[in-house]
Design an enzyme around this catalytic site. Structure first.
Site, short mmCIF file in Angstrom:
data_model
loop_
_atom_site.label_atom_id
_atom_site.label_comp_id
_atom_site.label_asym_id
_atom_site.label_seq_id
_atom_site.Cartn_x
_atom_site.Cartn_y
_atom_site.Cartn_z
CG ASP A 117 -2.18 0.53 1.06
OD1 ASP A 117 -2.23 1.68 0.61
OD2 ASP A 117 -3.17 -0.19 1.30
CE LYS B 100 -3.71 15.89 -20.53
NZ LYS B 100 -4.44 14.69 -20.92
CG HIS C 137 0.59 12.01 -25.45
ND1 HIS C 137 -0.56 12.44 -24.83
CD2 HIS C 137 0.21 11.64 -26.69
CE1 HIS C 137 -1.57 12.34 -25.66
NE2 HIS C 137 -1.14 11.86 -26.80
CE LYS D 7 0.13 12.96 -30.36
NZ LYS D 7 -0.68 12.01 -31.10
CD GLU E 286 -9.47 12.71 -28.87
OE1 GLU E 286 -8.91 11.63 -28.65
OE2 GLU E 286 -9.84 13.47 -27.98
CG ASP F 5 -8.64 15.21 -21.68
OD1 ASP F 5 -7.77 14.65 -20.98
OD2 ASP F 5 -9.14 14.67 -22.69
CG HIS G 18 -2.44 17.25 -25.61
ND1 HIS G 18 -1.40 16.93 -24.79
CD2 HIS G 18 -3.36 16.26 -25.46
CE1 HIS G 18 -1.67 15.79 -24.17
NE2 HIS G 18 -2.85 15.36 -24.55
CE LYS H 105 -12.01 12.72 -25.08
NZ LYS H 105 -10.90 12.05 -25.76
C1 BG6 Z 1 -5.00 12.56 -23.89
C2 BG6 Z 1 -6.40 12.89 -23.46
O1 BG6 Z 1 -4.07 13.37 -23.21
O2 BG6 Z 1 -4.87 12.78 -25.28
C3 BG6 Z 1 -7.40 12.06 -24.23
O3 BG6 Z 1 -6.55 12.65 -22.08
C4 BG6 Z 1 -7.17 12.21 -25.72
O4 BG6 Z 1 -8.73 12.44 -23.92
C5 BG6 Z 1 -5.71 11.95 -26.06
O5 BG6 Z 1 -8.00 11.27 -26.36
C6 BG6 Z 1 -5.44 12.23 -27.52
O6 BG6 Z 1 -4.14 11.83 -27.84
P1 BG6 Z 1 -3.76 11.40 -29.31
O7 BG6 Z 1 -2.30 11.08 -29.22
O8 BG6 Z 1 -4.61 10.21 -29.62
O9 BG6 Z 1 -4.06 12.56 -30.19
#
Ligand code: BG6
Length: 468
Positions: free
Chosen positions: A90, A145, A175, A179, A213, A232, A237, A323
């Protein structure tokens, strides 16, 4: 002054949240690729609840890799599985941390990467517990994040983490920065001398950045409903992409100079005016598991951002994310001014379009220049033609973001991680949108979001559908 922010190469990787969703979807497949390319030469120590056995942990990692790549090579999997070590216990139990320290001692580790693939609310506690057994002196942390929930909590979180780890040993993951398509923005802008003279308010009329998305929240309803599209993806991003598009050239190749320029351009960005923001929610979102029946959380947001810099004053930047939209794409479109006189419209048709540079940052990344060329026939007329490059076709396949980020974290390179001041500035920019979000407009899945988003643009302009 140049500060060397590069850290020593790691000698162990500790995964908090190793039995969670991120580890399953992204981290284990990335570790497989690192093993395959001889970039993983360290033990991988998972920390998990006490009801996980070593076998269950290895099976979990194995299944995650096979799910991502059914043809994964057994000759790669085998040594990778041998690297895995599990600490059961834990987080609230001090003996878990003592066991972790002893395990690192056993591996003679003095420089570990502590990867926090855990809910952000747990970051401070885990950081403090690491310090309680002296491990804050023996490595760096990688945090996922969302880094904070708003400006104040981001500052607070930074302050808390800094009591335990210095800034240069905090690697914040976004992330998108991992890329290759996003990183290419730097190369595209600063290696092509033909672009720099026109990359400013004198030639650029507007900029649009779309991250769409087609999927919905896909089983992440309970997480997403506490977050929404602004937190988010817009705050992180999207604004990171805007920073790369808008910043000045860095003073040198060192990571510090890149962060300096991002911080500068983010400082010049005005906080979003809530009247220049439209939120939307796809119809059916409230029926997703984990989502409140009366949820007002946005699955779509469009906003105008302004950058009051010498380069960009007066140029509107329109950003949107959502989305459940028509297609999955991430694209930045730079729109240039029309020529001062329209000389070529003898047939009296619609006025010629403006030049565009479309930077595709999603799966099929590349660039398209929309230019004008003479229409065949007797008249002197112009029409749009696209000159386009698909980077994968021209240059070969890209590597996955998480593979690159994990490799960087292990090598100690901070280049693709977000610095504190930049992250805090992005929260400052979105703060009014969090404080005064306005209504959430419904939209149907498979569309481009709520019609209200069109009104942001004005001047008879429209959102440009991504070119994929
Ligand atoms: C994430 C979000 O950081 O990025 C998600 O939490 C989103 O909601 C995702 O779908 C999108 O990443 P990518 O690389 O698929 O564009």
């Amino acid at each position: 002054m140049l500060v060397d922010t590069h850290q020593p190469t790691a000698d162990a990787l500790v995964l908090f949240g190793s039995t969670g969703d991120l580890a399953k979807r992204k981290l284990f497949p990335a570790l497989y690729h690192l093993e395959r390319t001889d970039q993983l030469n360290v033990p991988v120590i998972g920390v998990a609840r006490s009801d996980w056995s070593d076998e269950a942990f290895c099976q979990h990692a194995h299944d995650a890799i096979i799910a991502a790549d059914p043809h994964a090579d057994a000759a790669v999997l085998e040594p990778l599985m041998k690297r895995l070590d599990l600490i059961q216990g834990d987080y609230a139990d001090q003996s878990t941390w003592e066991t972790l320290r002893d395990t690192l001692d056993r591996h003679s580790s003095s420089n570990a990467v502590f990867y926090m693939a855990i809910p952000p609310s747990m970051f401070p506690e885990v950081a403090r517990r690491l310090a309680s057994v002296g491990l804050n002196e023996r490595g760096r942390i990688v945090v996922e994040k969302p880094f904070g929930r708003d400006y104040e909590s981001a500052v607070q979180l930074n302050t808390t983490l800094h009591t335990v780890f210095p800034e240069e040993r905090i690697f914040r993951i976004d992330h998108y920065l991992g890329k290759e398509s996003v990183e290419d923005l730097l190369v595209f802008r600063f290696s092509n001398t033909m672009l720099e003279p026109i990359w400013n308010r004198r030639y650029v009329r507007s900029v649009q950045v779309t991250m769409s998305e087609s999927i919905g929240v896909e089983g992440r309803g309970s997480f997403y409903d506490g977050v929404g599209a602004i937190r988010d993806v817009l705050q992180n991003h999207l604004l990171q992409v805007v920073a790369l598009l808008a910043m000045e050239p860095p003073a040198g190749p060192e990571p510090q100079f890149l962060s300096d320029e991002k911080a500068k351009v983010m400082t010049a960005m005005s906080a979003i005016d809530p009247s220049r923001l439209v939120r939307g929610q796809y119809v059916g979102y409230r029926d997703e598991p984990g989502v409140a029946a009366d949820s007002q959380v946005e699955t779509y947001v469009a906003a105008q951002v302004t950058i009051e810099s010498w380069r960009w004053a007066g140029v509107p930047w329109f950003v949107r994310v959502g989305k459940g939209l028509t297609t999955a794409a991430t694209e930045a479109v730079i729109e240039f001014h029309s020529p001062p006189r329209m000389l070529f419209d003898e047939a009296g048709g619609p006025p010629p379009g403006r030049n565009l540079v479309r930077l595709r940052l999603g799966k099929r990344d590349g660039v398209t220049f929309t230019l004008q060329a003479k229409t065949p026939g007797p008249h002197l007329d112009s029409q749009d033609v696209d000159v386009s490059v698909d980077f994968a076709a021209a240059l070969g396949e890209r590597s996955e973001a998480y593979e690159r980020l994990l490799s960087d974290a292990l090598r100690g390179s901070p280049r693709r991680f977000a610095r504190q001041d930049v992250v805090e500035q992005t929260w400052r920019v979105v703060q009014p949108a969090l404080d005064t979000p306005g209504p959430v407009h419904p939209y149907f899945r498979g569309t481009w979001g709520p019609a209200e988003a069109e009104r942001l643009l004005g001047n008879g302009d429209h959102w440009l559908a991504p070119s994929i």
